[in-house]
Motif scaffolding. Structure first.
Motif: not given
Length: 458
Positions: A129-139, A153-166
């Protein structure tokens, strides 16, 4: 059993079928619910103008209400009560305006239960499962026992990075004997992300959805903080400018679009909850998705939770349908936005006042409950001899010794940092603490950081 419930709804049926108890044996005859019915001002002062909503056991017989205790406390169906569900679907249509035809909603016992159901529907043991770099632990607590693995997937100040997701998906190697099947699921908390507090803007959300389409992913949109969206931070002393809505559209037009509202393909499983906007103890929420998906959720409900609590459904129906209506509901949500914006500003002011900027920086969230602290751990006097995980623990212990509880970033990783961490982060929250406690806890954290990093006292 679903078919039996439909038969029981016909007039003239004399039932010798289901083994449901008689409502006449329910020892509950009426409920009185004290709520504020003022839709003009939801400040705490209006508690003195509380009104009562009442419901009796047989109100539907006498035409008082279409939903009564005899119905709410009986065995229900896996969709939840049709009365509350109908109101929720109207709300979804008003707020999210789904763009495809065969969407439906189903009531749940909260987002944790909904997430567990989604993983059972969409995944198989061994899947990533693809998840944000730090994610809700219940997942992780839900997915790991089911055999899932996680690709960050890496994050920045805007959240999930589209470039890194791709990049992750475009370079995924699922060939060969040791190949790993390409992920099909993206899990995200898009508003006030837990734990980082990030909220992608409309352009970021559209970019992520386009990548999801490109790689044929399915989105698990876990969005309990969606309605707690905030204006930019100024300071605690600045009056927050959040309009008192006169229409539902006026309120919804100021919200960022959800992935559900961007979805044209039926590839979003959206989870909403009453936990953050009413009370966690209601254990009540809803999912919106394509009709075939909702049908699968219903089948799982029929052999697990069956139906959310009748008491909770009755309370929420009385408040929302018979009390506030859709406009009253969004006015309550606007009140929460004002309240949490002010609390956020208090904690951000405390960060600016008490935390040493030489070694820590923090996010300025536009939604949710959380502020994310990034620690420059390499400035620790013993960084050459200590790991990031050891320095994280040292900061945590030092803050706790001074009476300040903060959440280490490693707790939001699939392995809780057991294999090491690359950076040091902490989550702090403005959700419930008193303003003075927020200031004192932040001051104690600042003292702890200065002690750990051997900085001069401010």
């Amino acid at each position: 059993m679903q078919a039996v419930h439909h038969v029981l709804g016909r007039s003239g049926i004399r039932s010798l079928g289901p083994g449901a108890p008689s409502p006449s044996r329910f020892p509950f005859y009426h409920m009185r619910i004290g709520v504020s019915l003022s839709t003009e001002d939801f400040e705490e002062a209006v508690a003195s103008s509380m009104s009562e909503l009442q419901v009796g056991k047989y109100d539907s017989r006498s035409g008082i209400s279409k939903y009564d205790l005899a119905t709410a406390l009986q065995y229900g169906v896996g969709t939840g009560s049709k009365q509350l569900l109908s109101f929720i679907m109207e709300h979804v249509k008003l707020i999210h305006k789904p763009r495809y035809q065969n969407w439906k909603c189903i009531l749940t016992t909260g987002n944790t239960s909904a997430l567990d159901t989604a993983l059972r529907i969409f995944g198989d043991p061994g899947d990533y499962i693809l998840v944000e770099d730090h994610a809700y632990p219940t997942l992780f607590e839900t997915g790991l026992p089911l055999g899932f693995q996680f690709a960050r997937v890496q994050m920045d100040g805007q959240g999930l990075s589209p470039a890194h997701l791709d990049k992750v998906l475009s370079t995924w190697d699922d060939s060969g004997i040791n190949g790993k099947k390409k992920p099909r699921l993206l899990y995200t908390v898009p508003t006030g992300q837990n734990p980082t507090g990030t909220t992608p803007d409309i352009h970021r959300r559209r970019a992520i959805y386009e990548i999801v389409q490109k790689h044929n992913l399915y989105i698990l949109e876990d969005d309990p903080y969606y309605y707690i969206q905030m204006p930019p931070y100024c300071s605690a002393s600045v009056e927050t400018q959040i309009a008192h809505p006169d229409t539902v559209d006026e309120f919804s037009n100021h919200l960022l679009p959800s992935y559900l509202s961007l979805d044209t393909d039926g590839r979003v499983f959206r989870m909403d909850s009453f936990s953050k906007t009413f009370a966690p103890g209601t254990r009540l929420g809803w999912v919106t998705a394509a009709e075939p998906v909702i049908d699968k959720v219903m089948r799982i409900h029929e052999v697990s939770v069956q139906d959310p609590s009748g008491f909770s459904q009755m309370v929420m129906f009385q408040l929302l349908h018979n009390g506030w209506g859709h406009l009253g509901w969004v006015r309550w949500l606007a009140h929460l936005q004002r309240t949490y914006t002010l609390r956020r500003n208090v904690l951000l002011d405390a960060c600016e006042r008490f935390l040493p900027p030489q070694v820590v920086r923090w996010s300025t969230p536009r939604g949710g409950f959380f502020i994310w602290l990034t620690i420059d751990w390499l400035k620790h006097p013993h960084a050459k001899h200590k790991s990031a995980r050891e320095i994280e623990q040292e900061i945590y212990d030092s803050a706790l010794d001074r009476g300040s509880l903060i959440m280490p970033g490693s707790w939001f990783l699939p392995d809780r940092g057991e294999k090491g961490i690359q950076g040091v982060f902490f989550r702090i929250t403005f959700a419930a603490a008193k303003e003075q406690d927020m200031r004192e806890a932040t001051q104690a954290l600042g003292t702890a950081l200065r002690n750990v990093f051997q900085l001069e006292t401010a």
